[in-house]
Design a protein around this motif. Sequence first.
Motif, PDB file in Angstrom:
ATOM      1  N   GLY A  49      52.063  40.276  40.130  1.00 52.90           N
ATOM      2  CA  GLY A  49      52.445  39.400  41.202  1.00 52.90           C
ATOM      3  C   GLY A  49      51.454  39.986  42.351  1.00 52.90           C
ATOM      4  O   GLY A  49      50.870  39.395  43.156  1.00 52.90           O
ATOM      5  N   CYS A  50      51.088  41.859  42.578  1.00 49.02           N
ATOM      6  CA  CYS A  50      50.550  42.271  43.280  1.00 49.02           C
ATOM      7  C   CYS A  50      48.738  41.715  43.290  1.00 49.02           C
ATOM      8  O   CYS A  50      48.200  41.576  43.678  1.00 49.02           O
ATOM      9  N   ALA A  51      48.412  41.334  41.960  1.00 43.92           N
ATOM     10  CA  ALA A  51      47.613  40.759  41.562  1.00 43.92           C
ATOM     11  C   ALA A  51      46.558  39.316  41.962  1.00 43.92           C
ATOM     12  O   ALA A  51      45.831  39.309  42.491  1.00 43.92           O
ATOM     13  N   CYS A  52      47.920  38.771  42.233  1.00 45.75           N
ATOM     14  CA  CYS A  52      47.754  37.220  42.490  1.00 45.75           C
ATOM     15  C   CYS A  52      47.953  37.676  43.988  1.00 45.75           C
ATOM     16  O   CYS A  52      47.069  36.712  44.813  1.00 45.75           O
ATOM     17  N   ARG A  53      48.355  37.755  44.549  1.00 45.74           N
ATOM     18  CA  ARG A  53      48.644  38.699  46.170  1.00 45.74           C
ATOM     19  C   ARG A  53      47.154  39.183  46.914  1.00 45.74           C
ATOM     20  O   ARG A  53      47.450  39.001  47.237  1.00 45.74           O
ATOM     21  N   MET A  54      46.681  39.357  45.645  1.00 47.66           N
ATOM     22  CA  MET A  54      45.567  40.767  46.769  1.00 47.66           C
ATOM     23  C   MET A  54      44.426  39.240  46.286  1.00 47.66           C
ATOM     24  O   MET A  54      43.745  39.787  47.471  1.00 47.66           O
ATOM     25  N   GLY A  55      44.936  38.884  45.546  1.00 48.06           N
ATOM     26  CA  GLY A  55      43.352  36.887  45.875  1.00 48.06           C
ATOM     27  C   GLY A  55      43.662  36.945  47.000  1.00 48.06           C
ATOM     28  O   GLY A  55      42.879  36.690  47.448  1.00 48.06           O
ATOM     29  N   ALA A  56      45.009  36.788  47.000  1.00 46.38           N
ATOM     30  CA  ALA A  56      45.342  36.012  48.772  1.00 46.38           C
ATOM     31  C   ALA A  56      45.034  36.992  49.820  1.00 46.38           C
ATOM     32  O   ALA A  56      44.332  36.018  51.032  1.00 46.38           O
ATOM     33  N   ILE A  57      44.683  37.847  49.649  1.00 46.15           N
ATOM     34  CA  ILE A  57      44.824  38.549  50.825  1.00 46.15           C
ATOM     35  C   ILE A  57      43.044  39.025  51.312  1.00 46.15           C
ATOM     36  O   ILE A  57      42.992  38.573  52.336  1.00 46.15           O
ATOM     37  N   VAL A  58      42.480  39.141  50.327  1.00 48.68           N
ATOM     38  CA  VAL A  58      41.787  39.286  50.547  1.00 48.68           C
ATOM     39  C   VAL A  58      40.533  37.802  50.850  1.00 48.68           C
ATOM     40  O   VAL A  58      39.454  37.497  51.434  1.00 48.68           O
ATOM     41  N   ALA A  59      41.161  36.869  50.853  1.00 48.33           N
ATOM     42  CA  ALA A  59      41.228  34.939  51.023  1.00 48.33           C
ATOM     43  C   ALA A  59      41.446  35.074  51.830  1.00 48.33           C
ATOM     44  O   ALA A  59      41.668  34.142  52.256  1.00 48.33           O
ATOM     45  N   CYS A  60      42.137  35.637  53.170  1.00 52.22           N
ATOM     46  CA  CYS A  60      43.042  36.276  54.037  1.00 52.22           C
ATOM     47  C   CYS A  60      43.864  34.903  54.582  1.00 52.22           C
ATOM     48  O   CYS A  60      43.752  33.970  54.957  1.00 52.22           O
ATOM     49  N   ALA A  61      44.784  34.771  53.307  1.00 51.62           N
ATOM     50  CA  ALA A  61      45.602  33.382  53.742  1.00 51.62           C
ATOM     51  C   ALA A  61      46.793  33.892  54.539  1.00 51.62           C
ATOM     52  O   ALA A  61      46.955  35.092  54.758  1.00 51.62           O
ATOM     53  N   THR A  62      47.261  32.993  54.705  1.00 53.26           N
ATOM     54  CA  THR A  62      48.361  33.269  55.828  1.00 53.26           C
ATOM     55  C   THR A  62      50.106  34.323  54.212  1.00 53.26           C
ATOM     56  O   THR A  62      50.121  34.647  53.220  1.00 53.26           O
ATOM     57  N   ASP A  63      50.708  34.918  55.253  1.00 56.46           N
ATOM     58  CA  ASP A  63      51.893  35.883  54.919  1.00 56.46           C
ATOM     59  C   ASP A  63      52.422  35.089  53.519  1.00 56.46           C
ATOM     60  O   ASP A  63      53.274  34.804  52.636  1.00 56.46           O
TER      61      ASP A  63
END
Lengths: 319, 319
Positions: free
Chosen positions: B174-188
């Motif tokens: 889950g962290c690995a996936c969310r990390m990709g979203a965070i660096v892509a500046c995705a919404t919460d």
Amino acid sequence: MLTTETISDIIAKAIASIKYPEAPFGLYAPIEYTLESGGKRLRPQLTLSVCSALGADVSRAIDAALGIEIFHNFTLLHDDVMDSADIRRGRLTVHKRWNDNTAILSGDAMLTMAVQYIARTPSDVMPQAMELFNRTAMEVYEGQQYDMDFERSNNVTVPQYIEMIRLKTSVLLGCACRMGAIVACATDDVAQAFYDYGVNLGLAFQLKDDWLDTFGDPLVFGKQIGGDIINAKKTWLLINALSECRDELLDILAEDLEPEERISQVTAVYNRLNLSERCNKLIAEYSERAIMAIDAIELSSDAKDYFVSLAKKSVERTH
Amino acid sequence: MLTTETISDIIAKAIASIKYPEAPFGLYAPIEYTLESGGKRLRPQLTLSVCSALGADVSRAIDAALGIEIFHNFTLLHDDVMDSADIRRGRLTVHKRWNDNTAILSGDAMLTMAVQYIARTPSDVMPQAMELFNRTAMEVYEGQQYDMDFERSNNVTVPQYIEMIRLKTSVLLGCACRMGAIVACATDDVAQAFYDYGVNLGLAFQLKDDWLDTFGDPLVFGKQIGGDIINAKKTWLLINALSECRDELLDILAEDLEPEERISQVTAVYNRLNLSERCNKLIAEYSERAIMAIDAIELSSDAKDYFVSLAKKSVERTH
């Protein structure tokens, strides 16, 4: 600058107010046991003192100070597993009270906790604080590795030994000081000066540890004198003696002697080589270098007094 | 979205280009040995895939992806010490090839290395990335602690087991996936959706691991079938069977049986309880939940295909 007592109090309260999740008990109970067991709290004291001496609000530095203290306690926890040490600060070590697996895993969690505290440093300085912390942590592991390597070698030189204790213990004191300067938004020069102060202070303290274990007053020292000699621990004293009277010393160490007899024979060699005085001279030099490092920084007289007297204490302490 | 092959290639190159200091050899050689030994690199693959699927430049995500992969390998290294495991990915484990102390210390250094990589994430998202990483790390330790606790208990419930594997293995996906979203500046919302995808994917993968160890095809599986039964490992299968046929199972486990006989008797109980089918049904549910989690996110068809087929693979894989 806040008084030493005020700062000690802030640290004690901050450590006492750490919240530990209730479960899993086997993970968090050993962490609480380790952190509540005391110790001098020298590292957080340094961080808050530097921060306060530079006129900044110490509340900015508390999380970073706790992070460094938690890291320090984590290294002790894992070192005690590696050294099979039974007692720490008068209590059973974690791996003795619980077991090795508990000590390994709780230590890992402490390292991550330490990073979490560093990450809570005010955001304007957090990346710098994090960078310093991680770099220092790597150096501490390098020092521990050299220490383990040296225990299996009789060819350690004095400069190698100094480099080992610099990495294993002194850079963390340097880091603690520099952290206080970073959160106080000091210039790089001031931060570097406090770092140098901490590193030299650390070298003086560690060498005094070596000295006290052999030459301390048994009535004041609080521990058995000669433990390092019994364990043939590679201290500054033994390394110098090995390089100057190699064969004689290896003969003594190879002999099957009673503890008192071994302590007496090795100490006799140390005395012949004048190592007590030479070691004290070196301690005084590092203490002097610590004081010199922050000489050019403008500080209030009570701040200067605090740092100078701490450096002098590293020379004069008897336990 | 970049192809799986391109992303694999980026990860392989990034891991191959990690520079290790030459000294102390005893600290860094085991880290290089561990990181070069391969594995599926599923976690960094997820981070870069999510980042790319969201249209961001994957170069922003490489350091964070490496940090997570290094952390994952650190947990394996320390787990192998705690479990006294001899072999990992076809090679001697670090504590077997070197020793326990080396494994403990090199593991500690890997954890700090992992944090260093996370800290190199672009500064606009670094604090968020760091917070996610540290929180996940604590959860992974909690999972490992529950896993060790459960090995000494015969009263583990199915929900407790699911919570344990969620913590020990799934939250890191889950962290690995969310990390990709965070660096892509995705919404919460998007970040949370990918987190849920990763966690459910992880649960499906872990349960399939349990299933394959008992019901896999020996010719395809690549490992001995029944290892978990021999070791009385608390898998989803055993925990269900213990709760439904407690006395019968405890009798079999207490008997001094030949390995094949024990596997055959325990598997017979599993079959009577229809556990193979029930386990597969649960795996399919988690896989479905993973797919549902990201259903509402607008993605290109090749990105959607990638995540859907990965989730389906967790159901269908045979080794």
